[in-house]
Design a protein around this motif. Structure first.
Motif, mmCIF file in Angstrom:
data_model
loop_
_atom_site.group_PDB
_atom_site.id
_atom_site.type_symbol
_atom_site.label_atom_id
_atom_site.label_comp_id
_atom_site.label_asym_id
_atom_site.label_seq_id
_atom_site.Cartn_x
_atom_site.Cartn_y
_atom_site.Cartn_z
ATOM 1 N N SER A 114 0.633 -1.249 0.166
ATOM 2 C CA SER A 114 0.005 -0.296 0.079
ATOM 3 C C SER A 114 1.124 1.375 -0.041
ATOM 4 C CB SER A 114 -0.510 0.121 1.113
ATOM 5 O OG SER A 114 -1.523 0.746 1.132
ATOM 6 N N GLY A 115 0.583 2.117 -1.483
ATOM 7 C CA GLY A 115 1.514 2.853 -0.790
ATOM 8 C C GLY A 115 3.214 2.512 -1.610
ATOM 9 N N GLY A 116 4.138 3.125 -0.917
ATOM 10 C CA GLY A 116 5.066 2.401 -0.407
ATOM 11 C C GLY A 116 5.844 1.336 0.099
ATOM 12 N N THR A 117 4.615 1.356 0.869
ATOM 13 C CA THR A 117 5.468 0.054 2.026
ATOM 14 C C THR A 117 5.089 -1.372 1.864
ATOM 15 O OG1 THR A 117 4.119 1.523 4.028
ATOM 16 C CG2 THR A 117 4.624 -0.552 4.399
ATOM 17 N N ARG A 118 6.031 -2.144 1.633
ATOM 18 C CA ARG A 118 5.337 -3.513 1.494
ATOM 19 C C ARG A 118 5.619 -4.114 2.227
ATOM 20 N NH1 ARG A 118 5.079 -6.031 -3.475
ATOM 21 N NH2 ARG A 118 4.947 -4.017 -4.307
ATOM 22 N N VAL A 119 4.779 -5.752 2.747
ATOM 23 C CA VAL A 119 5.247 -6.487 4.074
ATOM 24 C C VAL A 119 5.222 -7.970 3.450
ATOM 25 C CG1 VAL A 119 5.191 -4.773 5.260
ATOM 26 C CG2 VAL A 119 3.082 -6.246 5.158
ATOM 27 N N THR A 120 6.041 -8.671 3.312
ATOM 28 C CA THR A 120 5.444 -9.751 3.873
ATOM 29 C C THR A 120 5.300 -10.987 5.091
ATOM 30 O OG1 THR A 120 7.045 -10.175 1.351
ATOM 31 C CG2 THR A 120 6.167 -12.148 2.618
ATOM 32 N N ILE A 121 3.980 -11.971 4.485
ATOM 33 C CA ILE A 121 3.363 -12.819 5.656
ATOM 34 C C ILE A 121 3.659 -14.553 5.389
ATOM 35 C CG2 ILE A 121 1.874 -13.498 7.492
ATOM 36 C CD1 ILE A 121 0.595 -10.755 6.935
ATOM 37 N N ARG A 122 4.964 -15.096 6.193
ATOM 38 C CA ARG A 122 4.829 -16.114 5.181
ATOM 39 C C ARG A 122 3.991 -17.503 6.769
ATOM 40 N NH1 ARG A 122 8.419 -15.724 1.620
ATOM 41 N NH2 ARG A 122 9.624 -14.018 1.471
ATOM 42 N N GLY A 123 3.603 -18.744 6.106
ATOM 43 C CA GLY A 123 3.449 -19.819 6.585
ATOM 44 C C GLY A 123 3.396 -20.725 6.128
ATOM 45 N N GLU A 124 3.487 -22.520 6.988
ATOM 46 C CA GLU A 124 4.293 -23.045 6.457
ATOM 47 C C GLU A 124 3.090 -24.668 7.445
ATOM 48 O OE1 GLU A 124 8.298 -26.198 6.113
ATOM 49 O OE2 GLU A 124 8.205 -24.280 7.104
ATOM 50 N N GLY A 125 2.218 -25.543 6.697
ATOM 51 C CA GLY A 125 2.178 -26.747 7.889
ATOM 52 C C GLY A 125 1.720 -27.501 6.961
ATOM 53 N N VAL A 126 0.536 -27.908 7.422
ATOM 54 C CA VAL A 126 -0.700 -29.544 6.567
ATOM 55 C C VAL A 126 -1.306 -28.794 6.476
ATOM 56 C CG1 VAL A 126 1.587 -30.591 7.594
ATOM 57 C CG2 VAL A 126 -0.444 -30.999 8.667
ATOM 58 N N GLY B 241 -6.382 -27.803 8.123
ATOM 59 C CA GLY B 241 -5.182 -27.166 7.914
ATOM 60 C C GLY B 241 -4.391 -26.497 9.018
ATOM 61 N N GLN B 242 -3.170 -26.888 9.002
ATOM 62 C CA GLN B 242 -2.699 -26.034 10.460
ATOM 63 C C GLN B 242 -1.339 -25.394 9.945
ATOM 64 O OE1 GLN B 242 -2.356 -28.558 14.113
ATOM 65 N NE2 GLN B 242 0.368 -27.833 14.233
ATOM 66 N N LEU B 243 -1.438 -24.588 10.204
ATOM 67 C CA LEU B 243 -0.150 -23.058 9.652
ATOM 68 C C LEU B 243 0.858 -22.693 10.784
ATOM 69 C CD1 LEU B 243 -2.018 -21.853 6.470
ATOM 70 C CD2 LEU B 243 -0.315 -23.669 6.374
ATOM 71 N N LYS B 244 1.608 -22.791 10.916
ATOM 72 C CA LYS B 244 2.825 -21.914 12.198
ATOM 73 C C LYS B 244 3.048 -20.808 10.959
ATOM 74 C CE LYS B 244 5.287 -23.262 14.803
ATOM 75 N NZ LYS B 244 6.702 -23.811 15.202
ATOM 76 N N VAL B 245 2.105 -19.315 11.011
ATOM 77 C CA VAL B 245 2.243 -17.495 10.455
ATOM 78 C C VAL B 245 3.219 -16.573 11.447
ATOM 79 C CG1 VAL B 245 1.391 -16.229 9.558
ATOM 80 C CG2 VAL B 245 -0.367 -18.355 9.556
ATOM 81 N N VAL B 246 4.448 -16.625 10.597
ATOM 82 C CA VAL B 246 5.294 -15.699 10.946
ATOM 83 C C VAL B 246 5.529 -14.206 10.457
ATOM 84 C CG1 VAL B 246 8.154 -15.383 10.896
ATOM 85 C CG2 VAL B 246 6.782 -17.476 11.383
ATOM 86 N N LEU B 247 4.651 -12.836 11.483
ATOM 87 C CA LEU B 247 4.563 -11.582 10.454
ATOM 88 C C LEU B 247 6.139 -11.656 10.099
ATOM 89 C CD1 LEU B 247 2.343 -11.720 13.729
ATOM 90 C CD2 LEU B 247 1.836 -11.794 11.303
ATOM 91 N N PRO B 248 6.240 -10.402 9.528
ATOM 92 C CA PRO B 248 7.395 -9.366 10.043
ATOM 93 C C PRO B 248 8.300 -9.034 10.297
ATOM 94 C CG PRO B 248 5.679 -8.702 8.009
ATOM 95 C CD PRO B 248 4.814 -9.707 9.690
ATOM 96 N N GLN B 249 9.155 -8.973 10.782
ATOM 97 C CA GLN B 249 9.999 -7.925 11.898
ATOM 98 C C GLN B 249 9.418 -6.682 11.917
ATOM 99 O OE1 GLN B 249 14.511 -8.466 12.609
ATOM 100 N NE2 GLN B 249 14.422 -7.938 14.315
ATOM 101 N N ASP B 250 9.275 -6.300 12.890
ATOM 102 C CA ASP B 250 9.250 -4.816 13.315
ATOM 103 C C ASP B 250 10.288 -3.679 13.220
ATOM 104 O OD1 ASP B 250 8.607 -2.231 14.370
ATOM 105 O OD2 ASP B 250 7.145 -2.703 16.140
ATOM 106 N N PRO B 251 10.375 -3.088 12.081
ATOM 107 C CA PRO B 251 11.891 -2.534 11.431
ATOM 108 C C PRO B 251 11.681 -1.024 13.065
ATOM 109 C CG PRO B 251 9.894 -1.522 10.166
ATOM 110 C CD PRO B 251 9.464 -2.283 11.299
ATOM 111 N N SER B 252 10.823 -0.859 13.876
ATOM 112 C CA SER B 252 10.973 -0.184 14.854
ATOM 113 C C SER B 252 12.422 -1.058 16.066
ATOM 114 C CB SER B 252 10.291 0.199 15.968
ATOM 115 O OG SER B 252 9.320 -0.499 16.144
ATOM 116 N N GLY B 253 12.255 -2.560 16.057
ATOM 117 C CA GLY B 253 13.177 -2.473 16.577
ATOM 118 C C GLY B 253 12.393 -2.943 17.820
ATOM 119 N N ALA B 254 10.999 -2.997 18.372
ATOM 120 C CA ALA B 254 10.469 -3.736 19.089
ATOM 121 C C ALA B 254 10.551 -5.071 19.037
ATOM 122 C CB ALA B 254 9.309 -3.421 18.645
ATOM 123 N N GLU B 255 9.605 -5.871 20.073
ATOM 124 C CA GLU B 255 10.288 -7.330 20.596
ATOM 125 C C GLU B 255 9.228 -7.976 19.233
ATOM 126 O OE1 GLU B 255 8.919 -10.339 24.103
ATOM 127 O OE2 GLU B 255 8.582 -7.988 23.803
#
Length: 289
Positions: free
Chosen positions: A67-79, A87-101
């Motif tokens: 959206s606009g100039g921002t682009r993020v990717t969310i990934r998942g893996e499972g069966v 189905g069951q997936l483990k979904v990994v969210l993008p890391q916070d660029p601000s350095g938050a946990e």
């Protein structure tokens, strides 16, 4: 019911929180080039039924939001168990660029009419699941969970139109046939199996465009090895896996483009998936991030 923030906020929140062989006569490539449009369409339309006949597989998912100039990717893996439609997936969210946990991966259980999430955060106890009725989502959970349900992705192909055969290629060591076209969302919902029909009908009304471009790669047995859809939606939608209960605000109607890719492999794998008991489902309000 999950509420959604503005599309621009959604992406910002996401950033804070994925033949060869000899033949007699003509070559295999030449035979493939002669595939009729009707045969191509039939192969694509049958993809969902072919997965159900196969039974199960492993899956990897990737959802790119822009959206606009921002682009993020969310990934998942499972069966996924295509006969039981769970189905069951483990979904990994993008890391916070601000350095938050960094947010822990979210475990998602996909079932007819429902999405269950664990490690959802935002005030949900660690041992509890959040359940969302997918028929209430304006996108039918094709985008909201941060990963498109693999069987729903295949069911969309029942509404494929203008299917063209692109050619043969190799994907992860497997010979595949590449098809391209657009999905008519209303037609897909009408042709879907009863378990998927209501969610896809919601999605047919919720996206900015009712024609969704796709690319799909089928192996020699007609099984999906890779499918990619390109969705667009406007204004107040966000991904549940990322945002939670956002509140809509007025102003500019932003457009979010989402490219959802699903890779299927390991067909016939054991897929022992149990849905949560009622006592394990969080009944409180999800806090806004």
């Amino acid at each position: 019911m999950v509420q959604h923030g503005r599309a621009a906020r959604a992406v910002a929140a996401a950033a804070a929180v994925g033949v060869m062989g000899l033949t007699t006569g003509c070559s295999a490539a030449t035979e493939a080039d002669n595939e009729s449009p009707a045969d191509s369409a039939a192969a694509v339309h049958d993809a969902a039924d072919r997965l159900v006949r196969e039974g199960s597989s492993k899956a990897r998912t990737s959802m790119e939001m822009a959206s606009g100039g921002t682009r993020v990717t969310i990934r998942g893996e499972g069966v996924y168990d295509y006969r039981a439609r769970v189905g069951q997936l483990k979904v990994v969210l993008p890391q916070d660029p601000s350095g938050a946990e960094e947010h822990r991966p979210i475990t998602e259980l996909l079932a007819p009419g429902a999405l269950y999430m664990k490690n959802r955060g935002a005030g949900v106890p660690a041992d509890k699941w959040v359940r969302v009725d997918t028929a209430t989502m304006s996108d039918g959970n094709l985008v909201t969970g941060g990963a498109t349900d693999p069987l729903a992705a295949a069911e969309l192909l029942r509404g494929a139109r203008k299917v063209t055969y692109v050619g043969e290629s190799e994907l992860a060591g497997t010979d595949v046939r590449h098809y391209r076209g657009t999905v008519d969302m209303a037609a897909a919902a009408h042709a879907a199996s009863p378990a998927s029909r209501q969610s896809l009908a919601a999605a047919a009304k919720g996206f900015a465009k009712d024609q969704v471009p796709f690319d799909v790669y089928l192996d020699d047995e007609g099984r999906i090895r890779k499918v990619r859809h390109r969705f667009s939606f406007v204004n107040t939608k966000a991904t549940t896996a990322v945002k939670g209960n956002g509140k809509g605000h007025g102003g500019k109607r932003d457009v979010v483009d989402v490219a959802s890719t699903t890779l299927l492999y390991g067909f016939g794998v054991a897929a022992n998936i149990e849905l949560p008991d009622t006592k394990d489902i969080f009944a409180g309000k999800i806090a806004e991030n």
